[in-house]
Design a protein around this motif. Sequence first.
Motif, PDB file in Angstrom:
ATOM      1  N   ILE A  96       0.980  -1.186  -0.010  1.00 24.35           N
ATOM      2  CA  ILE A  96       0.113   0.071   0.082  1.00 24.35           C
ATOM      3  C   ILE A  96       0.796   1.329  -0.217  1.00 24.35           C
ATOM      4  O   ILE A  96       0.357   2.457   0.418  1.00 24.35           O
ATOM      5  CB  ILE A  96      -1.255  -0.010   1.095  1.00 24.35           C
ATOM      6  N   LEU A  97       2.064   1.214  -0.433  1.00 23.30           N
ATOM      7  CA  LEU A  97       2.980   2.243  -0.593  1.00 23.30           C
ATOM      8  C   LEU A  97       2.379   3.170  -1.610  1.00 23.30           C
ATOM      9  O   LEU A  97       2.574   4.494  -1.776  1.00 23.30           O
ATOM     10  CB  LEU A  97       4.416   1.926  -0.628  1.00 23.30           C
ATOM     11  N   GLY A  98       1.857   2.662  -2.847  1.00 19.41           N
ATOM     12  CA  GLY A  98       1.622   3.548  -4.010  1.00 19.41           C
ATOM     13  C   GLY A  98      -0.111   3.567  -3.873  1.00 19.41           C
ATOM     14  O   GLY A  98      -0.829   3.258  -2.910  1.00 19.41           O
TER      15      GLY A  98
ATOM     16  N   VAL B 147      -3.710   1.874  -4.798  1.00 20.07           N
ATOM     17  CA  VAL B 147      -4.192   0.490  -5.014  1.00 20.07           C
ATOM     18  C   VAL B 147      -5.678   0.562  -4.933  1.00 20.07           C
ATOM     19  O   VAL B 147      -6.634   1.289  -4.534  1.00 20.07           O
ATOM     20  CB  VAL B 147      -3.706  -0.292  -3.465  1.00 20.07           C
ATOM     21  N   SER B 148      -6.087  -0.321  -5.948  1.00 18.58           N
ATOM     22  CA  SER B 148      -7.813  -0.671  -6.077  1.00 18.58           C
ATOM     23  C   SER B 148      -8.352  -1.099  -4.732  1.00 18.58           C
ATOM     24  O   SER B 148      -7.488  -1.917  -4.146  1.00 18.58           O
ATOM     25  CB  SER B 148      -7.988  -1.490  -7.355  1.00 18.58           C
ATOM     26  N   LEU B 149      -9.521  -1.082  -4.549  1.00 17.97           N
ATOM     27  CA  LEU B 149     -10.163  -1.624  -3.365  1.00 17.97           C
ATOM     28  C   LEU B 149     -10.193  -3.056  -3.257  1.00 17.97           C
ATOM     29  O   LEU B 149     -10.005  -3.768  -2.186  1.00 17.97           O
ATOM     30  CB  LEU B 149     -11.657  -1.145  -3.559  1.00 17.97           C
ATOM     31  N   ASP B 150     -10.236  -3.723  -4.637  1.00 15.41           N
ATOM     32  CA  ASP B 150     -10.046  -5.072  -4.576  1.00 15.41           C
ATOM     33  C   ASP B 150      -8.898  -5.543  -4.252  1.00 15.41           C
ATOM     34  O   ASP B 150      -8.703  -6.700  -3.684  1.00 15.41           O
ATOM     35  CB  ASP B 150     -10.364  -5.743  -6.038  1.00 15.41           C
ATOM     36  N   ASP B 151      -7.539  -4.905  -4.350  1.00 20.17           N
ATOM     37  CA  ASP B 151      -6.240  -5.461  -4.188  1.00 20.17           C
ATOM     38  C   ASP B 151      -5.998  -4.840  -2.561  1.00 20.17           C
ATOM     39  O   ASP B 151      -4.622  -5.208  -2.252  1.00 20.17           O
ATOM     40  CB  ASP B 151      -5.403  -4.976  -5.192  1.00 20.17           C
ATOM     41  N   TYR B 152      -6.756  -3.923  -2.096  1.00 23.74           N
ATOM     42  CA  TYR B 152      -6.404  -3.294  -0.836  1.00 23.74           C
ATOM     43  C   TYR B 152      -6.397  -4.525   0.400  1.00 23.74           C
ATOM     44  O   TYR B 152      -7.517  -5.109   0.526  1.00 23.74           O
ATOM     45  CB  TYR B 152      -7.267  -2.291  -0.362  1.00 23.74           C
ATOM     46  N   PRO B 153      -5.119  -4.808   0.955  1.00 20.55           N
ATOM     47  CA  PRO B 153      -5.135  -5.891   1.980  1.00 20.55           C
ATOM     48  C   PRO B 153      -5.980  -5.335   3.482  1.00 20.55           C
ATOM     49  O   PRO B 153      -6.214  -4.288   3.664  1.00 20.55           O
ATOM     50  CB  PRO B 153      -3.805  -5.833   2.387  1.00 20.55           C
ATOM     51  N   ASN B 154      -6.538  -6.362   4.085  1.00 17.99           N
ATOM     52  CA  ASN B 154      -7.056  -6.196   5.312  1.00 17.99           C
ATOM     53  C   ASN B 154      -5.708  -5.744   6.317  1.00 17.99           C
ATOM     54  O   ASN B 154      -4.680  -6.329   6.422  1.00 17.99           O
ATOM     55  CB  ASN B 154      -7.439  -7.334   6.083  1.00 17.99           C
ATOM     56  N   LEU B 155      -6.056  -4.477   7.028  1.00 14.33           N
ATOM     57  CA  LEU B 155      -4.859  -4.011   8.009  1.00 14.33           C
ATOM     58  C   LEU B 155      -5.388  -4.370   9.443  1.00 14.33           C
ATOM     59  O   LEU B 155      -6.398  -4.822   9.892  1.00 14.33           O
ATOM     60  CB  LEU B 155      -4.948  -2.656   7.880  1.00 14.33           C
ATOM     61  N   PRO B 156      -4.564  -4.438  10.382  1.00 14.38           N
ATOM     62  CA  PRO B 156      -4.529  -4.686  11.830  1.00 14.38           C
ATOM     63  C   PRO B 156      -5.665  -3.583  12.285  1.00 14.38           C
ATOM     64  O   PRO B 156      -5.360  -2.410  12.123  1.00 14.38           O
ATOM     65  CB  PRO B 156      -3.311  -4.515  12.303  1.00 14.38           C
TER      66      PRO B 156
ATOM     67  N   VAL C 123      -4.143   6.033   1.062  1.00 18.48           N
ATOM     68  CA  VAL C 123      -4.302   6.693   2.242  1.00 18.48           C
ATOM     69  C   VAL C 123      -3.295   7.342   3.006  1.00 18.48           C
ATOM     70  O   VAL C 123      -2.098   6.732   3.127  1.00 18.48           O
ATOM     71  CB  VAL C 123      -4.939   5.535   3.221  1.00 18.48           C
ATOM     72  N   ASP C 124      -3.366   8.509   3.326  1.00 16.37           N
ATOM     73  CA  ASP C 124      -2.255   9.540   3.896  1.00 16.37           C
ATOM     74  C   ASP C 124      -2.485   9.378   5.423  1.00 16.37           C
ATOM     75  O   ASP C 124      -1.464   9.505   6.084  1.00 16.37           O
ATOM     76  CB  ASP C 124      -2.130  10.789   3.395  1.00 16.37           C
ATOM     77  N   HIS C 125      -3.776   9.418   5.970  1.00 17.61           N
ATOM     78  CA  HIS C 125      -3.947   9.504   7.300  1.00 17.61           C
ATOM     79  C   HIS C 125      -5.125   8.705   7.777  1.00 17.61           C
ATOM     80  O   HIS C 125      -5.945   8.586   7.168  1.00 17.61           O
ATOM     81  CB  HIS C 125      -4.584  11.131   7.517  1.00 17.61           C
ATOM     82  N   PHE C 126      -4.682   8.133   8.899  1.00 17.28           N
ATOM     83  CA  PHE C 126      -5.762   7.429   9.854  1.00 17.28           C
ATOM     84  C   PHE C 126      -6.150   8.207  10.982  1.00 17.28           C
ATOM     85  O   PHE C 126      -5.310   8.412  11.565  1.00 17.28           O
ATOM     86  CB  PHE C 126      -5.159   5.779   9.932  1.00 17.28           C
ATOM     87  N   SER C 127      -7.345   8.401  11.194  1.00 17.67           N
ATOM     88  CA  SER C 127      -7.722   9.026  12.365  1.00 17.67           C
ATOM     89  C   SER C 127      -7.344   8.426  13.710  1.00 17.67           C
ATOM     90  O   SER C 127      -7.215   9.047  14.794  1.00 17.67           O
ATOM     91  CB  SER C 127      -9.318   9.235  12.371  1.00 17.67           C
ATOM     92  N   VAL C 128      -7.144   6.958  13.616  1.00 17.00           N
ATOM     93  CA  VAL C 128      -6.573   6.303  14.674  1.00 17.00           C
ATOM     94  C   VAL C 128      -5.420   5.605  14.189  1.00 17.00           C
ATOM     95  O   VAL C 128      -5.564   4.728  13.174  1.00 17.00           O
ATOM     96  CB  VAL C 128      -7.385   5.339  15.423  1.00 17.00           C
ATOM     97  N   PRO C 129      -4.085   5.814  14.653  1.00 15.48           N
ATOM     98  CA  PRO C 129      -2.945   5.172  14.028  1.00 15.48           C
ATOM     99  C   PRO C 129      -3.102   3.624  14.066  1.00 15.48           C
ATOM    100  O   PRO C 129      -3.699   2.929  14.892  1.00 15.48           O
ATOM    101  CB  PRO C 129      -1.774   5.351  15.168  1.00 15.48           C
ATOM    102  N   ILE C 130      -2.699   2.788  12.780  1.00 12.75           N
ATOM    103  CA  ILE C 130      -2.851   1.591  12.739  1.00 12.75           C
ATOM    104  C   ILE C 130      -1.559   0.997  13.002  1.00 12.75           C
ATOM    105  O   ILE C 130      -0.246   1.270  12.605  1.00 12.75           O
ATOM    106  CB  ILE C 130      -3.112   1.257  11.157  1.00 12.75           C
ATOM    107  N   PRO C 131      -1.554   0.205  14.120  1.00  8.94           N
ATOM    108  CA  PRO C 131      -0.279  -0.585  14.511  1.00  8.94           C
ATOM    109  C   PRO C 131       0.237  -1.486  13.419  1.00  8.94           C
ATOM    110  O   PRO C 131      -0.354  -2.401  12.868  1.00  8.94           O
ATOM    111  CB  PRO C 131      -0.749  -1.613  15.773  1.00  8.94           C
TER     112      PRO C 131
END
Length: 305
Positions: free
Chosen positions: A9-11, A13-22, A144-152
């Motif tokens: 996700i550095l670049g 990404v389409s929604l279909d390819d976006y991985p599940n994050l913690p 995504v540039d900003h997450f309102s709650v930091p993702i570990p």
Amino acid sequence: MNTEKWKSILGFVSLDDYPNLPCPYCQHEALNIEEGTIVSRKVSDSYKNVASRHFNLEQMKLQQEKVEQSKQVKELFDSKSLLGVLGAVGLIVNEVIKPNYHFCKFTAFMVCGHCGDNVAVTGLSQEHKKKTANESQLPALFKVDHFSVPIPMFNIHSLVPVSIQFELLGAFSYFHVDTSSSANKLRRAIEKFCFELGMDGSNLGRQIEQLKKSHPVEANLLNTLRLVGNEGTHSDGVHEDDLLMAFDIVEEVLTIFPRLDKLKNLEKPQAILSEKFDKKKSQTEQHVIENMKSQEARFIDKAQG
């Protein structure tokens, strides 16, 4: 730490390819962008003057591709061969039919498929603009540039002191938008690490030197992280790949806290076992001494007799 997930996700990404994050709430890897919450607006010309790092990087990339293509077309035409001319024409045609994307700012919510909680996100998207009515609509790409709650970016053990956790979450948050600030927060996490272990040197370098006396392996690793943090503080030479390697090291260094807790909990059973078997050892040694004395006395009596 799943380095490949974060690289993916550095670049854009389409929604279909976006991985599940913690998920920051339940720690399950089940957080993803909910498509129905996405709201986007095309970036204005004014935005380009204050654009995010990723917008500028993408613009530079597109410009470099155009320059490289123009160079290739010229070289093929200059060859004055039939294959060269055909190749040049092919490149020009590919550019004409190439899908047209425009940049947008977007907001959305990421929803956890396990606990149902959510995180608001903002960033950039590239949205396909059809050139003709017959052209197929291609999916939008998101960064995504900003997450309102930091993702570990890795699971932080609950025994890691809160002061360190706070700085690490800051490093994770800045990772997606400002690598220099992320490296700086990483350096602050190292400072807190040394403080929590009782190091009192006048600067971070001396604190790490002091740490070598009790924890040489961790101190050596922290010194490398200090160099990364210094680069982020005083320059802009830290890239995402550098930070991913640094986070991998931090994750291992932080295992010292549950390990120290385990060793402390072992003090009582150690004392019980030591007392039990040291007494037995003392009794055995005393029995041997008494036997030796008895044998010596019999030997003397026999000699005198």
